[in-house]
Scaffold this motif. Structure first.
Motif, PDB file in Angstrom:
ATOM      1  N   TYR A  22       0.837  -1.206   0.000  1.00 31.02           N
ATOM      2  CA  TYR A  22       0.000   0.000   0.000  1.00 31.02           C
ATOM      3  C   TYR A  22       0.863   1.243   0.000  1.00 31.02           C
ATOM      4  CZ  TYR A  22      -4.233  -2.639   0.746  1.00 31.02           C
ATOM      5  OH  TYR A  22      -5.289  -3.470   0.574  1.00 31.02           O
ATOM      6  N   THR A  23       0.783   2.018  -1.073  1.00 30.08           N
ATOM      7  CA  THR A  23       1.461   3.309  -1.065  1.00 30.08           C
ATOM      8  C   THR A  23       0.678   4.196  -0.105  1.00 30.08           C
ATOM      9  OG1 THR A  23       0.041   4.154  -2.797  1.00 30.08           O
ATOM     10  CG2 THR A  23       2.107   3.115  -3.494  1.00 30.08           C
ATOM     11  N   GLN A  24       1.269   5.304   0.295  1.00 29.99           N
ATOM     12  CA  GLN A  24       0.593   6.221   1.210  1.00 29.99           C
ATOM     13  C   GLN A  24      -0.745   6.675   0.610  1.00 29.99           C
ATOM     14  OE1 GLN A  24       2.805   9.794   2.159  1.00 29.99           O
ATOM     15  NE2 GLN A  24       2.842   9.193   4.293  1.00 29.99           N
ATOM     16  N   GLU A  25      -0.737   6.896  -0.730  1.00 33.62           N
ATOM     17  CA  GLU A  25      -1.928   7.390  -1.409  1.00 33.62           C
ATOM     18  C   GLU A  25      -3.022   6.324  -1.426  1.00 33.62           C
ATOM     19  OE1 GLU A  25      -0.858   8.837  -5.248  1.00 33.62           O
ATOM     20  OE2 GLU A  25      -2.937   9.342  -5.738  1.00 33.62           O
ATOM     21  N   LEU A  26      -2.624   5.090  -1.727  1.00 30.35           N
ATOM     22  CA  LEU A  26      -3.613   4.005  -1.793  1.00 30.35           C
ATOM     23  C   LEU A  26      -4.212   3.766  -0.409  1.00 30.35           C
ATOM     24  CD1 LEU A  26      -5.027   1.795  -3.362  1.00 30.35           C
ATOM     25  CD2 LEU A  26      -3.055   0.318  -3.008  1.00 30.35           C
ATOM     26  N   PRO A 174       0.736  12.995  18.570  1.00 32.35           N
ATOM     27  CA  PRO A 174       0.955  13.967  17.501  1.00 32.35           C
ATOM     28  C   PRO A 174       2.049  13.593  16.505  1.00 32.35           C
ATOM     29  CG  PRO A 174       0.663  15.074  19.597  1.00 32.35           C
ATOM     30  CD  PRO A 174       0.815  13.605  19.907  1.00 32.35           C
ATOM     31  N   TRP A 175       2.948  12.642  16.857  1.00 35.58           N
ATOM     32  CA  TRP A 175       3.984  12.298  15.871  1.00 35.58           C
ATOM     33  C   TRP A 175       4.001  10.799  15.526  1.00 35.58           C
ATOM     34  CZ3 TRP A 175       8.736   9.804  17.466  1.00 35.58           C
ATOM     35  CH2 TRP A 175       8.946   9.707  18.846  1.00 35.58           C
ATOM     36  N   ILE A 176       2.855  10.151  15.678  1.00 33.73           N
ATOM     37  CA  ILE A 176       2.816   8.717  15.363  1.00 33.73           C
ATOM     38  C   ILE A 176       3.019   8.438  13.872  1.00 33.73           C
ATOM     39  CG2 ILE A 176       0.259   8.664  15.334  1.00 33.73           C
ATOM     40  CD1 ILE A 176       2.637   5.765  16.242  1.00 33.73           C
ATOM     41  N   VAL A 177       2.509   9.302  12.993  1.00 31.33           N
ATOM     42  CA  VAL A 177       2.697   9.000  11.558  1.00 31.33           C
ATOM     43  C   VAL A 177       4.175   9.127  11.173  1.00 31.33           C
ATOM     44  CG1 VAL A 177       0.340   9.520  10.803  1.00 31.33           C
ATOM     45  CG2 VAL A 177       2.030  11.353  10.830  1.00 31.33           C
ATOM     46  N   GLN A 178       4.864  10.081  11.783  1.00 34.46           N
ATOM     47  CA  GLN A 178       6.297  10.226  11.503  1.00 34.46           C
ATOM     48  C   GLN A 178       7.058   9.001  12.022  1.00 34.46           C
ATOM     49  OE1 GLN A 178       4.397  12.702  12.718  1.00 34.46           O
ATOM     50  NE2 GLN A 178       4.824  14.565  11.571  1.00 34.46           N
ATOM     51  N   ALA A 179       6.692   8.553  13.252  1.00 34.52           N
ATOM     52  CA  ALA A 179       7.377   7.396  13.848  1.00 34.52           C
ATOM     53  C   ALA A 179       7.131   6.142  13.013  1.00 34.52           C
ATOM     54  CB  ALA A 179       6.885   7.189  15.277  1.00 34.52           C
TER      55      ALA A 179
END
Ligand code: FMN
Length: 315
Positions: A22-26, A174-179
């Motif tokens: 899964y790409t980020q977009e998909l 707040p930074w879970i997507v970065q982690a």
């Protein structure tokens, strides 16, 4: 199942699907139909509602020795456990180990997540999350992480063994997507710091920087390691690294009046199985039972229960 429940959204890739495709977009397109993230609720500077709401514990009238069936919730819970047919049994020696892995990571949860920053012998800086992570001992202050060595030995393991230093950073909402992004299997020349968009803050005791976005970081030195050798193949399947905490950095605005992190402010994220993360939004407190406080009452209850059992035996 409640149709509002995220679990009812079959579009979100499940454990059976290879989520690495899964790409980020998909992946974003899979989220349609799910309730959106209520950002205002978790914004501690603007929301009056605490992010973690304290509620009463379940079955608050429970007495020592009382069976689970004493509450409705408990009775219903036990309904799925009575017949042999209610259970599935997985023999670890016979089952495909991918299945055992999937069962372990989705059954042993929620797990805390260590976000590890380390530096290689040649000075390359690395970050990655590890949910096989635990606090082990307060004195000496020890933590452990376990890294799998297949299909490759993790850079984190190699770096810690080479430089004997690292930092453990607790991840807040707040930074879970970065982690999460930092877990990418990027080639060596790509910096996960840059991919994730996270900020390095120099440490005071070790070379590895801590993560500035983390409200709770621990500088650690290598204490010991334990190689987990597979008893059948002899292969070193995983390596447990024990870290000795040298320094803890805590952001003042996440502390409560007792000077320890307030869960509503720290907002740590846990691993809930496969690609799921959890956020604690409700909590309850239960006192640790003590014999001094309750021993007398417990003795009486157990005596009474034993007498009832004896009466039952006579019939
Ligand atoms: C939330 C989360 C938890 C993870 N926990 C572990 C773990 O406990 N052990 C492990 O070997 N890999 C774990 N991984 C995978 C590693 O983060 C991933 O393999 C990463 O690329 C390792 O980076 P490194 O080679 O730079 O050390 C986890 C990934 C995520 C997203």
């Amino acid at each position: 199942m409640n149709s509002d429940s995220p679990l009812s959204n079959s579009a979100v890739p499940s454990l059976d699907q290879d989520t690495t495709k899964y790409t980020q977009e998909l992946f974003s397109s899979c989220l349609e139909g799910l309730p959106t993230f209520e950002e205002s609720r978790y914004n501690t500077s603007t929301s009056d509602d605490p992010a973690v709401k304290y509620i009463q514990p379940p079955n608050p009238g429970w007495k020592f020795g009382e069976k689970i069936e004493s509450s409705d919730l408990g009775r219903k819970w036990m309904e799925g456990s009575k017949l042999e047919d209610d259970w599935e049994h997985f023999d670890a020696d016979k089952e495909d180990n991918r299945k055992i892995y999937a069962l372990m990571i989705s059954g042993i949860q929620p797990r805390p997540i260590a976000f590890i920053s380390s530096v290689s012998a040649s000075g390359e800086e690395n970050i990655a999350p590890f949910s096989f992570f635990q606090a082990l001992s307060p004195s000496p202050p020890l933590i452990m992480i376990s890294a799998m060595n297949a299909p490759r030995i993790k850079d984190t393991t190699t770096n810690i063994q080479a430089t004997k230093e690292f930092t453990v950073n607790l991840i807040s909402l707040p930074w879970i997507v970065q982690a999460n992004a930092a877990s990418i299997d990027a080639p060596a020349h790509v910096s996960e710091w840059e991919v994730a968009g996270l900020t390095k803050e120099p440490s005071t005791h070790v070379r590895a920087p801590r993560v500035k976005e983390s409200a709770f970081s621990m500088e650690c030195t290598f204490f010991d390691k334990y190689d987990i050798v597979h008893p059948d193949t002899g292969i070193t399947a995983s390596t447990i690294t024990f870290g000795l905490i040298k320094c803890i950095h805590v952001r003042k605005n996440v502390l409560n009046a007792r000077g320890v992190p307030d869960p509503a402010k720290l907002q740590t994220v846990s691993r809930m199985g496969d690609i799921s993360y959890g956020l604690t939004t409700e909590a309850f407190r239960l006192p640790r039972p003590s014999w001094v406080a309750d021993g007398e009452v417990i003795e009486k209850v157990l005596d009474k229960n034993r007498q009832l059992d004896l009466v039952g035996d006579n019939h």
